[in-house]
Design a protein around this motif. Sequence first.
Motif, PDB file in Angstrom:
ATOM      1  N   LEU A  91       0.846  -1.197   0.000  1.00 19.91           N
ATOM      2  CA  LEU A  91       0.000   0.000   0.000  1.00 19.91           C
ATOM      3  C   LEU A  91       0.882   1.247   0.000  1.00 19.91           C
ATOM      4  N   SER A  92       0.670   2.098  -0.977  1.00 24.77           N
ATOM      5  CA  SER A  92       1.443   3.335  -1.077  1.00 24.77           C
ATOM      6  C   SER A  92       0.973   4.347  -0.041  1.00 24.77           C
ATOM      7  N   ARG A  93       1.741   5.410   0.123  1.00 23.37           N
ATOM      8  CA  ARG A  93       1.346   6.478   1.046  1.00 23.37           C
ATOM      9  C   ARG A  93      -0.007   7.073   0.656  1.00 23.37           C
ATOM     10  N   LYS A  94      -0.254   7.187  -0.659  1.00 22.19           N
ATOM     11  CA  LYS A  94      -1.520   7.761  -1.110  1.00 22.19           C
ATOM     12  C   LYS A  94      -2.704   6.880  -0.713  1.00 22.19           C
ATOM     13  N   VAL A  95      -2.515   5.575  -0.773  1.00 21.52           N
ATOM     14  CA  VAL A  95      -3.574   4.656  -0.351  1.00 21.52           C
ATOM     15  C   VAL A  95      -3.739   4.702   1.168  1.00 21.52           C
ATOM     16  N   LEU A  96      -2.626   4.700   1.893  1.00 25.53           N
ATOM     17  CA  LEU A  96      -2.681   4.725   3.356  1.00 25.53           C
ATOM     18  C   LEU A  96      -3.405   5.973   3.878  1.00 25.53           C
ATOM     19  N   ALA A  97      -3.348   7.055   3.108  1.00 26.60           N
ATOM     20  CA  ALA A  97      -3.938   8.318   3.541  1.00 26.60           C
ATOM     21  C   ALA A  97      -5.426   8.427   3.222  1.00 26.60           C
ATOM     22  N   LEU A  98      -5.983   7.487   2.456  1.00 23.10           N
ATOM     23  CA  LEU A  98      -7.378   7.598   2.037  1.00 23.10           C
ATOM     24  C   LEU A  98      -8.377   7.447   3.191  1.00 23.10           C
ATOM     25  N   PRO A  99      -8.283   6.409   4.024  1.00 24.54           N
ATOM     26  CA  PRO A  99      -9.264   6.273   5.100  1.00 24.54           C
ATOM     27  C   PRO A  99      -9.054   7.344   6.182  1.00 24.54           C
ATOM     28  N   ARG A 100     -10.141   7.777   6.791  1.00 25.72           N
ATOM     29  CA  ARG A 100     -10.084   8.814   7.821  1.00 25.72           C
ATOM     30  C   ARG A 100      -9.192   8.399   8.992  1.00 25.72           C
ATOM     31  N   LEU A 101      -9.253   7.116   9.372  1.00 22.31           N
ATOM     32  CA  LEU A 101      -8.458   6.611  10.493  1.00 22.31           C
ATOM     33  C   LEU A 101      -7.210   5.866  10.021  1.00 22.31           C
ATOM     34  N   GLY A 102      -6.905   5.952   8.743  1.00 23.53           N
ATOM     35  CA  GLY A 102      -5.726   5.272   8.223  1.00 23.53           C
ATOM     36  C   GLY A 102      -5.982   3.792   8.017  1.00 23.53           C
ATOM     37  N   CYS A 103      -4.915   3.020   8.052  1.00 27.92           N
ATOM     38  CA  CYS A 103      -4.985   1.577   7.795  1.00 27.92           C
ATOM     39  C   CYS A 103      -4.375   0.801   8.955  1.00 27.92           C
ATOM     40  N   TRP A 104      -5.079  -0.239   9.376  1.00 29.55           N
ATOM     41  CA  TRP A 104      -4.571  -1.153  10.392  1.00 29.55           C
ATOM     42  C   TRP A 104      -4.100  -2.439   9.722  1.00 29.55           C
ATOM     43  N   ASN A 105      -3.089  -3.049  10.325  1.00 30.89           N
ATOM     44  CA  ASN A 105      -2.581  -4.332   9.841  1.00 30.89           C
ATOM     45  C   ASN A 105      -2.493  -5.303  11.011  1.00 30.89           C
ATOM     46  N   VAL A 106      -2.950  -6.525  10.799  1.00 29.03           N
ATOM     47  CA  VAL A 106      -2.751  -7.597  11.778  1.00 29.03           C
ATOM     48  C   VAL A 106      -1.567  -8.430  11.298  1.00 29.03           C
ATOM     49  N   HIS A 107      -0.495  -8.439  12.108  1.00 23.60           N
ATOM     50  CA  HIS A 107       0.751  -9.114  11.698  1.00 23.60           C
ATOM     51  C   HIS A 107       1.082 -10.227  12.687  1.00 23.60           C
ATOM     52  N   ALA A 108       1.485 -11.392  12.158  1.00 23.43           N
ATOM     53  CA  ALA A 108       1.661 -12.594  12.977  1.00 23.43           C
ATOM     54  C   ALA A 108       3.068 -12.727  13.550  1.00 23.43           C
ATOM     55  N   SER A 109       3.500 -11.716  14.294  1.00 19.63           N
ATOM     56  CA  SER A 109       4.762 -11.817  15.035  1.00 19.63           C
ATOM     57  C   SER A 109       4.786 -10.757  16.120  1.00 19.63           C
ATOM     58  N   LEU A 110       5.795 -10.838  16.968  1.00 21.60           N
ATOM     59  CA  LEU A 110       6.000  -9.823  17.997  1.00 21.60           C
ATOM     60  C   LEU A 110       6.993  -8.813  17.443  1.00 21.60           C
ATOM     61  N   LEU A 111       6.472  -7.787  16.826  1.00 20.83           N
ATOM     62  CA  LEU A 111       7.309  -6.786  16.167  1.00 20.83           C
ATOM     63  C   LEU A 111       8.202  -6.055  17.155  1.00 20.83           C
ATOM     64  N   PRO A 112       9.458  -5.718  16.731  1.00 21.08           N
ATOM     65  CA  PRO A 112       9.984  -5.721  15.354  1.00 21.08           C
ATOM     66  C   PRO A 112      10.602  -7.036  14.887  1.00 21.08           C
TER      67      PRO A 112
END
Length: 308
Positions: A91-112
């Motif tokens: 997802l580009s910055r332009k796509v990430l900026a479209l939703p009012r609350l941005g974008c959430w991601n569910v990632h299967a690890s203990l980041l970083p």
Amino acid sequence: MRIVFAGTPEFSVPCLESCRASGAEVVAVYTQPDRPAGRGRKLTPSPVKEAALAAGIPVEQPETLKTLQARETLAAYRPDLMVVVAYGLILSRKVLALPRLGCWNVHASLLPRWRGAAPIQRAILAGDRESGVGLMQMEAGLDTGPVLLERRTPITRQDTGGTLHDRLSQLGAQVLAEGLRRTLAGETLHARAQAQEGVLYAHKLEKAQARLDFSRAAIALEHQVRAFDPWPVAEGEIAGENLRIWAAHALDENSRATPGSVVAAQRDGIDLACGEGVLRVTALQRAGGKRITAADYLNARPELRGAR
């Protein structure tokens, strides 16, 4: 709240269900285009597409989100939030900026730790004793965004890539459900920046990595067998026959035999010498056959019984 959900494999489906159960409106689902699958190479929809169609949710399957037309289509859904779970497109910055609350991601690890494509298998390969899922506020970097919520789970010696995948899929749905519930209640989730230390990348699995090298330590081979179940499945040679190795565990003993040689064979397993330690194989598969136990394999190769 209007949600656009983006995901593709089976791992993502419980998270889609969490969105639907939250009280928010899932206005569209984005998923990868149908791909050829099976022996007939028939075009097959993703598990997420099947779940979305069953729920009557509009489905979008663009090859890319980089075009103006793709962004305009997404913007037309007027999303307040985009939830991304193993979607498969950047997802580009332009796509990430479209939703009012941005974008959430569910990632299967203990980041970083274990950013990237194959965090579940890499955690097992590395002998990690713990894994988990993080709900992350997405930014342009690869899994670099701040973490909103996190759930942890131990990795046991009985875990495989498959069992850990299924458990983390459910944990991901739970952590997403909590994030949505709190946000819908008017709470602003605290975003915790990822640590600068401990960054590791979980590179995509390659089938060639499944080959067992018996000059390595038995515990490392155990991790390899467990991590590559159910795909791509570890491969190794036993007494001259190339086999898929479905289940094996390291024994607390050593052998002076040549690595890869059979040092014992009985109903409960076939013991192979390693560079360090001994690996007991308990489930395997012959070429063109199905998964069988070591006992069944020894019925076909009685000359190996009791080998020392």
